[in-house]
Write a protein that holds these residues in place. Structure first.
Motif, short mmCIF file in Angstrom:
data_model
loop_
_atom_site.label_atom_id
_atom_site.label_comp_id
_atom_site.label_asym_id
_atom_site.label_seq_id
_atom_site.Cartn_x
_atom_site.Cartn_y
_atom_site.Cartn_z
N PHE A 31 -3.18 -20.73 -24.77
CA PHE A 31 -3.92 -20.70 -26.02
C PHE A 31 -4.88 -19.52 -26.06
CE2 PHE A 31 -2.80 -25.27 -25.59
CZ PHE A 31 -2.02 -25.36 -26.73
N ARG A 32 -5.44 -19.18 -24.92
CA ARG A 32 -6.35 -18.02 -24.85
C ARG A 32 -5.59 -16.73 -25.21
NH1 ARG A 32 -11.04 -18.16 -22.33
NH2 ARG A 32 -10.40 -19.90 -20.99
N MET A 33 -4.37 -16.60 -24.67
CA MET A 33 -3.55 -15.43 -24.97
C MET A 33 -3.11 -15.43 -26.44
SD MET A 33 -1.33 -15.68 -21.45
CE MET A 33 -0.09 -14.48 -21.85
N ALA A 34 -2.83 -16.62 -26.97
CA ALA A 34 -2.44 -16.73 -28.37
C ALA A 34 -3.56 -16.28 -29.29
CB ALA A 34 -2.04 -18.17 -28.68
N ILE A 35 -4.78 -16.65 -28.96
CA ILE A 35 -5.94 -16.24 -29.74
C ILE A 35 -6.09 -14.72 -29.70
CG2 ILE A 35 -8.48 -16.33 -29.84
CD1 ILE A 35 -8.12 -19.30 -28.80
N SER A 36 -5.83 -14.14 -28.55
CA SER A 36 -5.89 -12.68 -28.42
C SER A 36 -4.84 -12.01 -29.32
CB SER A 36 -5.68 -12.28 -26.96
OG SER A 36 -5.71 -10.87 -26.82
N LEU A 37 -3.61 -12.59 -29.34
CA LEU A 37 -2.57 -12.05 -30.21
C LEU A 37 -2.98 -12.10 -31.68
CD1 LEU A 37 0.73 -13.54 -28.71
CD2 LEU A 37 0.08 -11.13 -28.79
N ALA A 38 -3.75 -13.10 -32.02
CA ALA A 38 -4.19 -13.28 -33.40
C ALA A 38 -5.48 -12.52 -33.70
CB ALA A 38 -4.38 -14.76 -33.70
N GLY A 39 -5.85 -11.57 -32.85
CA GLY A 39 -7.00 -10.70 -33.10
C GLY A 39 -8.31 -11.17 -32.53
N GLY A 40 -8.27 -12.33 -31.85
CA GLY A 40 -9.48 -12.86 -31.25
C GLY A 40 -10.25 -13.79 -32.18
N PHE A 41 -11.34 -14.34 -31.66
CA PHE A 41 -12.18 -15.28 -32.43
C PHE A 41 -12.94 -14.57 -33.54
CE2 PHE A 41 -12.19 -17.49 -28.20
CZ PHE A 41 -11.59 -18.67 -28.60
N THR A 42 -13.22 -15.29 -34.60
CA THR A 42 -14.20 -14.83 -35.56
C THR A 42 -15.59 -15.21 -35.04
OG1 THR A 42 -14.26 -16.88 -36.85
CG2 THR A 42 -12.57 -15.24 -37.44
N GLU A 43 -16.61 -14.75 -35.73
CA GLU A 43 -17.98 -15.04 -35.31
C GLU A 43 -18.32 -16.52 -35.42
OE1 GLU A 43 -20.50 -12.56 -37.62
OE2 GLU A 43 -19.90 -10.72 -36.58
N LEU A 51 -8.38 -23.94 -23.43
CA LEU A 51 -7.84 -22.62 -23.77
C LEU A 51 -6.80 -22.12 -22.78
CD1 LEU A 51 -10.97 -20.69 -25.11
CD2 LEU A 51 -9.30 -22.09 -26.34
N ASP A 52 -6.82 -22.62 -21.56
CA ASP A 52 -5.84 -22.18 -20.57
C ASP A 52 -4.59 -23.05 -20.56
OD1 ASP A 52 -7.31 -19.99 -19.62
OD2 ASP A 52 -8.56 -21.31 -18.38
N GLY A 53 -4.50 -23.99 -21.51
CA GLY A 53 -3.29 -24.79 -21.64
C GLY A 53 -2.13 -23.96 -22.19
N ALA A 64 -16.23 -19.05 -34.73
CA ALA A 64 -15.28 -19.87 -33.99
C ALA A 64 -15.93 -20.69 -32.88
CB ALA A 64 -14.20 -18.99 -33.37
N SER A 65 -15.38 -21.86 -32.66
CA SER A 65 -15.71 -22.66 -31.48
C SER A 65 -14.83 -22.15 -30.36
CB SER A 65 -15.45 -24.13 -31.75
OG SER A 65 -15.61 -24.89 -30.57
N THR A 66 -15.43 -21.67 -29.28
CA THR A 66 -14.68 -20.95 -28.24
C THR A 66 -14.34 -21.78 -27.02
OG1 THR A 66 -16.75 -20.14 -27.29
CG2 THR A 66 -15.68 -18.75 -28.97
N ASP A 67 -14.47 -23.11 -27.12
CA ASP A 67 -14.22 -23.96 -25.96
C ASP A 67 -12.82 -24.58 -25.96
OD1 ASP A 67 -16.78 -23.49 -24.99
OD2 ASP A 67 -17.62 -25.12 -26.20
N THR A 68 -12.44 -25.15 -27.09
CA THR A 68 -11.14 -25.82 -27.18
C THR A 68 -10.47 -25.48 -28.52
OG1 THR A 68 -12.11 -27.81 -28.15
CG2 THR A 68 -11.88 -27.74 -25.74
N VAL A 69 -9.21 -25.85 -28.62
CA VAL A 69 -8.48 -25.70 -29.88
C VAL A 69 -7.82 -27.04 -30.22
CG1 VAL A 69 -8.01 -23.24 -29.62
CG2 VAL A 69 -6.39 -24.91 -28.67
N GLN A 70 -7.47 -27.19 -31.48
CA GLN A 70 -6.70 -28.35 -31.91
C GLN A 70 -5.23 -27.95 -32.03
OE1 GLN A 70 -8.41 -29.85 -35.55
NE2 GLN A 70 -9.76 -31.25 -34.44
N VAL A 71 -4.35 -28.86 -31.59
CA VAL A 71 -2.92 -28.54 -31.58
C VAL A 71 -2.13 -29.71 -32.15
CG1 VAL A 71 -0.95 -27.83 -30.18
CG2 VAL A 71 -3.26 -27.20 -29.47
N ARG A 72 -1.17 -29.41 -33.00
CA ARG A 72 -0.16 -30.38 -33.40
C ARG A 72 1.17 -29.66 -33.44
NH1 ARG A 72 1.63 -30.67 -38.74
NH2 ARG A 72 0.55 -29.32 -40.24
N HIS A 73 2.24 -30.42 -33.44
CA HIS A 73 3.56 -29.81 -33.36
C HIS A 73 4.22 -29.74 -34.73
CE1 HIS A 73 6.93 -28.31 -31.03
NE2 HIS A 73 7.73 -29.02 -31.78
N GLU A 74 4.89 -28.63 -34.97
CA GLU A 74 5.62 -28.44 -36.22
C GLU A 74 6.60 -29.60 -36.43
OE1 GLU A 74 8.47 -25.01 -38.27
OE2 GLU A 74 8.26 -25.14 -36.09
N GLY A 75 6.61 -30.17 -37.60
CA GLY A 75 7.53 -31.27 -37.89
C GLY A 75 6.96 -32.63 -37.57
#
Length: 249
Positions: A196-208, A232-234, A210-221
């Protein structure tokens, strides 16, 4: 022709049919199929041909014959009728498929392209012939378009389900989605080992904000829209929808 010889010839036809790589009597010829035509007792009328795009073959006395779209039985009947009309009294015609047209594997495999059909081919074997899935493939998005399906609709089939000549197997790229407090939200290709940390980097990084500790995840479908909190290291899975939350502090 004697009854005895007719019986022998019929037996030979049955034996040849049993050795064919395709046992379905409804198989229809198309471009790429290689066929041989034999007329009992008339070796000069033996013809081998590979069907081109037009599906037309040239046959002695009869000229151009359209083989495309016909079964071997229909083509036999057509030639017998033509030869019976002024050439042979009781022609016995045999049409055999010597080589089937290829099937195709496209998309996220190591060696995409067309491959010769062989008896007993399954989706699993077809993917293996194409070198297997590459690192960008989504194993859950392997589809088949049946050549005989007029709608040409992509469908999912079991890995041990049969593949037929002319079928098209496609393997789609693996993606994830990232939204929320990142600078460039959207859809991104998934690579092995992406966190998730690398994914955030691909997306240009956090905005000002952003909560920088965890992310929320759900699966498509996921019809229930179930979200879970992830460190973030998941690891990101194919089809994950990642949301970076806004910080309230």
């Amino acid at each position: 022709m004697s009854v005895r010889w007719l019986a022998i010839w019929s037996l030979l036809l049955l034996m040849a049919g049993g050795n064919s790589a395709w046992s379905g009597t409804d198989y229809r010829l198309d471009a790429g199929d290689k066929i041989s035509i034999q007329v009992y007792g008339e070796e000069s009328m033996d013809v081998s041909a590979t069907l081109g795009a037009s599906g037309v073959i040239r046959y002695p006395f009869l000229g151009n014959i359209t083989a495309k779209g016909k079964t071997t039985g229909e083509l036999e009947s057509l030639i017998e009728a033509g030869l019976r009309d002024g050439y042979l009294v009781n022609p016995q015609v045999r049409v055999r498929i010597d080589e089937f047209r290829p099937f195709f594997v496209n998309g996220e495999v190591r060696n995409p392209g067309g491959f010769p059909y062989s008896q007993g081919l399954t989706l699993r074997k077809a993917l293996s012939l194409a070198g297997g899935l590459n690192e960008s493939a989504d194993p859950g998005k392997v589809f088949v378009v049946r050549e005989q399906d007029k709608t040409q609709k992509k469908q999912r089939i079991d890995m041990d389900a049969p593949i037929h000549p002319g079928d098209i197997v496609s393997v789609e790229k693996s993606y994830f989605y990232i939204y929320g407090e990142v600078k460039s939200p959207g859809k991104y290709p998934l690579t092995d080992g992406l966190t998730f940390r690398m994914a955030i980097s691909l997306a240009g990084g956090f905005t000002e904000r952003a909560s920088t500790d965890t992310v929320q995840v759900r699966h498509e479908g996921d019809k229930n829209g179930t979200r879970k909190e992830s460190e973030l290291d998941g690891s990101v899975d194919s089809g994950d929808i990642v949301t970076v939350k806004q910080s309230f502090f």
